[in-house]
Design a protein around this motif. Structure first.
Motif, mmCIF file in Angstrom:
data_model
loop_
_atom_site.group_PDB
_atom_site.id
_atom_site.type_symbol
_atom_site.label_atom_id
_atom_site.label_comp_id
_atom_site.label_asym_id
_atom_site.label_seq_id
_atom_site.Cartn_x
_atom_site.Cartn_y
_atom_site.Cartn_z
ATOM 1 N N PRO A 467 0.967 -1.246 0.087
ATOM 2 C CA PRO A 467 0.101 0.015 -0.094
ATOM 3 C C PRO A 467 0.743 1.226 -0.054
ATOM 4 O O PRO A 467 1.804 1.227 0.256
ATOM 5 N N ASP A 468 0.245 2.473 -0.574
ATOM 6 C CA ASP A 468 0.935 3.612 -0.273
ATOM 7 C C ASP A 468 0.888 4.050 1.183
ATOM 8 O O ASP A 468 0.224 3.632 1.974
ATOM 9 N N ALA A 469 2.132 4.472 1.263
ATOM 10 C CA ALA A 469 2.496 5.020 2.806
ATOM 11 C C ALA A 469 1.755 6.365 3.277
ATOM 12 O O ALA A 469 1.362 7.143 2.071
ATOM 13 N N LEU A 470 1.153 6.428 4.297
ATOM 14 C CA LEU A 470 0.872 7.825 4.720
ATOM 15 C C LEU A 470 1.790 8.755 4.471
ATOM 16 O O LEU A 470 2.875 8.767 4.428
ATOM 17 N N PRO A 471 1.189 10.200 4.118
ATOM 18 C CA PRO A 471 2.305 11.355 4.225
ATOM 19 C C PRO A 471 3.084 11.411 5.070
ATOM 20 O O PRO A 471 2.807 11.351 6.343
ATOM 21 N N ARG A 472 4.374 11.497 5.096
ATOM 22 C CA ARG A 472 5.448 11.544 6.013
ATOM 23 C C ARG A 472 5.028 12.615 7.366
ATOM 24 O O ARG A 472 5.364 12.710 8.168
ATOM 25 N N ASP A 473 4.502 13.800 6.825
ATOM 26 C CA ASP A 473 4.275 14.819 7.472
ATOM 27 C C ASP A 473 2.935 14.738 8.211
ATOM 28 O O ASP A 473 2.471 15.666 9.043
ATOM 29 N N PHE A 474 2.387 13.595 8.310
ATOM 30 C CA PHE A 474 1.243 13.334 9.092
ATOM 31 C C PHE A 474 1.417 12.695 10.320
ATOM 32 O O PHE A 474 1.828 11.440 10.605
ATOM 33 N N VAL A 475 1.153 13.457 11.533
ATOM 34 C CA VAL A 475 1.564 13.168 12.775
ATOM 35 C C VAL A 475 0.301 13.344 13.603
ATOM 36 O O VAL A 475 0.255 14.854 14.036
ATOM 37 N N PRO A 476 -0.389 12.764 14.093
ATOM 38 C CA PRO A 476 -1.617 13.082 14.610
ATOM 39 C C PRO A 476 -1.266 13.713 16.140
ATOM 40 O O PRO A 476 -0.412 13.171 16.800
ATOM 41 N N ASP A 477 -2.000 14.537 16.741
ATOM 42 C CA ASP A 477 -1.726 15.095 18.149
ATOM 43 C C ASP A 477 -2.367 14.213 19.282
ATOM 44 O O ASP A 477 -3.555 14.521 19.431
ATOM 45 N N THR A 478 -1.892 12.886 19.336
ATOM 46 C CA THR A 478 -2.380 12.083 20.058
ATOM 47 C C THR A 478 -2.801 12.457 21.692
ATOM 48 O O THR A 478 -3.783 12.226 22.427
#
Length: 920
Positions: A467-478
């Motif tokens: 699968p395609d990877a998630l955008p590298r800049d997507f980091v949720p504020d958990t």
């Protein structure tokens, strides 16, 4: 306990029947009669306190009568219990003490749950490692072992299908049907109440059984979803599995408070679980019989292009219609094939479907069939014959078999042939049975069987997708998301307010229009004023924890263009006091700018809560009539971009996501990304039980969540151990990410492998020498193709783990270590490979420590491996780590290394890591 001692259940050396009797019609006499009729070769013991004389025999030769299990030496490997309920616990204890391996409890009326006889029997069995099937079960049949320890009417024929059923009568019906069709089985088990041995255990057993090529399953319910899904995914990777489940129209989602919850009916969740596990689902016994007919005689094949040959044009067209209904593909015949057919059938159409007419003789029949089998544009062939006064169905059957045999002679790959002889000619059926060609009563059954194999192969291909990877800049504020949820739970609330819900979306970067919360009409007007001044309009929505669906109570006012209209709408909503049944207190309103997006599609996306499988991702057509339209698809998290794409593709709304007329295509990537983000939210926040984005607007510019509701609840752990407390599929174990350093001081970021790591692996193996590859794989490998690499990067974290080490300076992959647990989750086999230019840096030593730490934390008792005798460096490291080393008695070039482990509170290593925060 998984497959522990199940070999003794399905192929015991000896059997004892406790509660045996000579009385006609009794359970004990029936079981003894079946054991005798089946021809079981080992000793059979009849156990009953009335048999005081151990030399006494029943009226059956070879049955030895004893008063108690303790009188049998050595102990019977399989015990069948047909005695009254009050005696069952005592018998289970005696069987365990004697050393029996397994027991089949046919007795009914043992109850369920704490305090029941069934639970007491389970506890006693666990004390001695005795495996239990049942209670209230039909029993076990293993034709290859001549074992008929069941209440079924007959011993099934030997074959390569396994049958696992939660219903004894359904299992018996399938065996009766299969016997008439000369279809055989490798093993049959009817599980009953499953106090111990369950469907997952049987999946694990038959997945590794050399006699089994495919499995059939009948399912009522699944008790342990995580165990079931893990076993099913592992088995489906190696063998086709067909499942039928009852209760398709049972609805437990009726009381759900959100649209997504209402759409997640029980059967839809089961369907999502079966689909994610790679199982082929059928809807009724007819379709199951068709699957059994197909799988017993035809192996899975590549391709989906079908040629249809019939002796009537109308029947051929009916077959094509049904093929299209099922999503199949009609083959396009080559010009050469068309020319051949035109010569063989002058005056008849030579297109697919091919009409050979009702006057065709056996010789022409064989010639046409051969031409179609040789056509390179076809992957399979369906032959349909209708009885006519001008043809001999038996002669045509023989010519069909002869043509197929001639075409297959000397070829490694056999093009599959499915036949339908309408009228069910018995002699023709015997001819096809002998030839091993699947045959059916109708073209619909044949096409269902064909599509089962097509879907199986396509499912296998999907498992191999990277699968395609998630955008590298997507980091949720958990952290922010967790604080929102904890605050609501701390205040005893089940629902987030609208501001909190929007903040939760913002934490996962899901776009939503800004909104203001107002508790007075004046505050609502103040919030709307800037929007109105800019020429826009606003929406005013009721916010009240007692109101689940705002539209149902007139709680939404749209397109308000003036301050007066906003004031009036806000005043009405703030004055709303609900109904006598559901009073409303403390209402507020939300003010939002109206979103104008021409051509935007209204979608729904969210999370639902299933009591068995935990969180479920829901996607479909949105709007206030979402339940009535019922255009939805479900999937179990975690999702990646490829799984999100297939989820969207299973809905009807996908047809309008593309461009049409003057409307541009919606941004499907953005929609997929929302689904993956929701999946991640479910992973990070098990307290979120329902999340409803409706509508989710989608157009060429992206997506916008116009309305969201979120229900939360404290976590009740339904998963054991260190795993996610609620998810059926174990998510990416982020807590095991860490930074380590080798002896040279070089640092490496180490993390569990992800499916999108295929590119890293390809670059990695290019920098591993041929000698090191041979030491790792025991053979030179020159073709690291996609299928090979996909198996390395796609890991079921419930059963296996692989850690990749990334060079801290270059970002390149430096090494990998993996561990695969056996089905009992007691032993794990390791493998490690370091880039050739980095050998000697200490990276291998660190990775071995890490994999041992993982094994301890997972409760694995032994880490083992196979090492070539010439791999002296690995053997030396194993000695330093405490492994025992011995030669492999079957291969003098291989050494077996083993390391026993302790588990428990002190199991996790305290070795320091350079970046404690990165370890999760």
């Amino acid at each position: 306990m998984s497959i522990y001692r199940l070999d003794k259940l399905f192929a015991p050396a000896s059997v004892a029947v406790v509660g045996a009797s000579g009385r006609e019609g009794s359970l004990g006499r029936t079981v003894l009669g079946n054991l005798e009729a089946g021809g079981f070769a080992g000793p059979v013991y009849a156990v009953n306190p009335r048999f005081a004389d151990p030399t006494q025999h029943l009226a059956r030769d070879g049955v030895i009568c004893v008063p108690e299990l303790g009188a049998i030496a050595p102990a019977p490997e399989l015990v069948v219990v047909v005695s009254p309920p009050p005696t069952v616990v005592e018998i289970v204890t005696a069987a365990g003490q004697a050393g029996a391996a397994a027991a089949v409890l046919m007795t009914e009326g043992l109850g369920a749950g704490e305090g029941s006889i069934a639970e007491a029997a389970r506890r006693e069995a666990r004390r001695y490692g005795l495996r239990l099937v049942g209670p209230k079960c039909m029993g076990v049949i293993t034709p290859h072992a001549r074992l008929h320890a069941s209440l079924g009417a007959r011993l099934a024929r030997p074959g390569d299908l396994a049958l696992v059923s939660q219903s004894g009568p359904i299992a018996a019906a399938i065996v009766e049907w299969a016997t008439r069709r000369q279809i055989g089985f490798s093993g049959i088990v009817a599980l009953g109440d499953q106090v111990d041995v369950d469907i997952a255990d049987c999946l694990d057993y038959f997945a590794g059984d050399e006699h089994t090529r495919a499995l059939l399953m009948y399912v009522d319910t699944v008790a342990d979803a995580a165990k079931f899904v893990s076993a099913a995914r592992a088995a489906a990777r190696v063998k086709p599995i067909v499942v039928i489940k009852s209760g398709r129209h049972a609805q437990t989602a009726e009381l759900a408070a959100t649209h997504t919850g209402a759409l997640a009916a029980v059967d839809a969740v089961y369907d999502a679980a079966f689909r994610r596990s790679g199982l082929l689902r059928v809807l009724d016994l007819d379709e199951l019989f068709a699957a059994a007919e197909t799988l017993s005689r035809q192996r899975p094949f590549h391709g989906r292009r079908l040629a249809v040959m019939a002796n009537d044009h109308g029947v051929g067209l009916l077959a094509v219609d049904r093929l299209v209904d099922l999503g199949g593909t009609l083959a396009e015949l080559s010009e050469a094939t068309r020319s051949t057919l035109a010569a063989l059938l002058p005056g008849a159409a030579s297109a697919n479907p091919v009409d050979i007419t009702g006057f065709t003789d056996a010789r022409t029949n064989a010639a046409v069939l051969t031409a179609l089998l040789n056509d390179k544009g076809t992957d399979a062939l369906l032959v349909v014959n209708i009885p006519t006064a001008f043809s001999d169905p038996v002669a045509l059957a023989r010519s069909t078999v002869d043509a197929v045999a001639a075409q297959r002679r000397g070829r490694a790959l056999h093009k599959p042939v499915f036949v339908v002889w309408l009228g069910q000619n018995d002699e023709a059926g015997r001819i096809f049975d002998t030839a091993g060609i699947p045959h059916y009563a109708t073209e619909a059954e044949a096409l269902a069987g064909f599509m089962h194999l097509v879907r199986y192969r396509e499912g296998q291909a999907l498992l191999m997708e990277t699968p395609d990877a998630l955008p590298r800049d997507f980091v949720p504020d958990t952290g922010a998301a967790q604080r929102i949820v904890r605050r609501a739970l701390g205040e005893g609330r089940a629902w987030l307010d609208m501001a909190e819900a929007q903040d939760l979306l913002a934490a996962y970067d899901i776009p939503a229009p800004p909104a203001a919360i107002a508790c007075t009409a004046d505050a609502a007007v103040a919030a709307a004023r800037p929007i109105l001044a800019a020429g826009g309009t606003v929406a005013v929505k009721l916010l009240a924890p007692q109101v689940m669906q705002k539209s149902d109570v007139g709680g939404v006012h749209l397109d308000l263009a003036s301050e007066a209209a906003v004031r009036q709408a806000a005043s009405e909503l703030l004055a709303f006091r609900g109904t006598p049944e559901v009073p409303v207190e403390g209402a507020a309103v939300m003010v939002q700018a109206m979103v104008r997006r021409r051509g935007a599609r209204e979608l729904i996306a969210g999370l639902a809560d299933d009591p068995t499988f935990g969180p479920v991702v829901v996607f479909g057509r949105g709007g206030t009539a979402a339940e009535l339209i019922n255009d939805k698809a479900l999937a179990l998290p975690p999702l990646d971009m490829k799984l999100a794409e297939t989820l969207i593709a299973r809905t009807r709304v996908v047809r309008i996501l593309g461009a049409f007329r003057d409307t541009a295509a919606a941004d499907e990537h953005a929609i997929r990304l929302v689904l993956v983000k929701l999946s991640q939210l479910a992973t990070d926040l098990p307290e979120v039980r329902e999340l409803d984005i409706n509508p989710l607007l989608a157009d060429a510019d992206g997506v916008m969540a116009l309305d969201v509701r979120v229900r939360v609840a404290p976590v009740e752990r339904i998963r054991s151990g260190t795993r996610h407390p609620r998810m059926a599929i174990r998510p990416y174990p982020k807590a095991w990410e860490r930074t380590i350093s080798g002896r040279s001081g070089r640092t490496f970021f180490v993390r569990p492998v992800r499916p999108e790591d295929e590119g890293l692996f390809i670059d990695f193996v290019r920098r591993v020498s041929e000698a090191d590859v041979r030491l790792r794989f025991f053979a030179p490998i020159r073709d690291f193709n996609h299928a090979f690499m996909a198996r390395l990067v796609q890991v079921d974290y419930a059963r296996a783990i692989a850690f990749v080490a990334i060079d801290g300076d270059s970002g390149e992959m430096a090494g990998v270590v993996r561990l695969h647990a056996d089905a009992n989750h007691e032993r794990g086999e390791y493998a490690v490979l370091i880039r050739s230019d980095l050998k000697g840096t200490g990276l291998g030593w660190e990775l071995m420590h890490l994999i041992i730490d993982w094994a301890r934390a997972e409760g694995i008792r032994v880490v083992e491996g196979q090492v070539l005798r010439e791999n002296t460096a690995m053997l030396a490291m194993c000695r330093k780590l405490g492994f025992s080393i011995r030669p492999d008695v079957t291969d003098p070039s291989v050494m077996i290394v083993e390391l026993p482990l302790r588990s428990g509170p002190d199991a996790v290593s305290t070795r320091p890591v350079l970046d404690p925060a990165a370890s999760g």
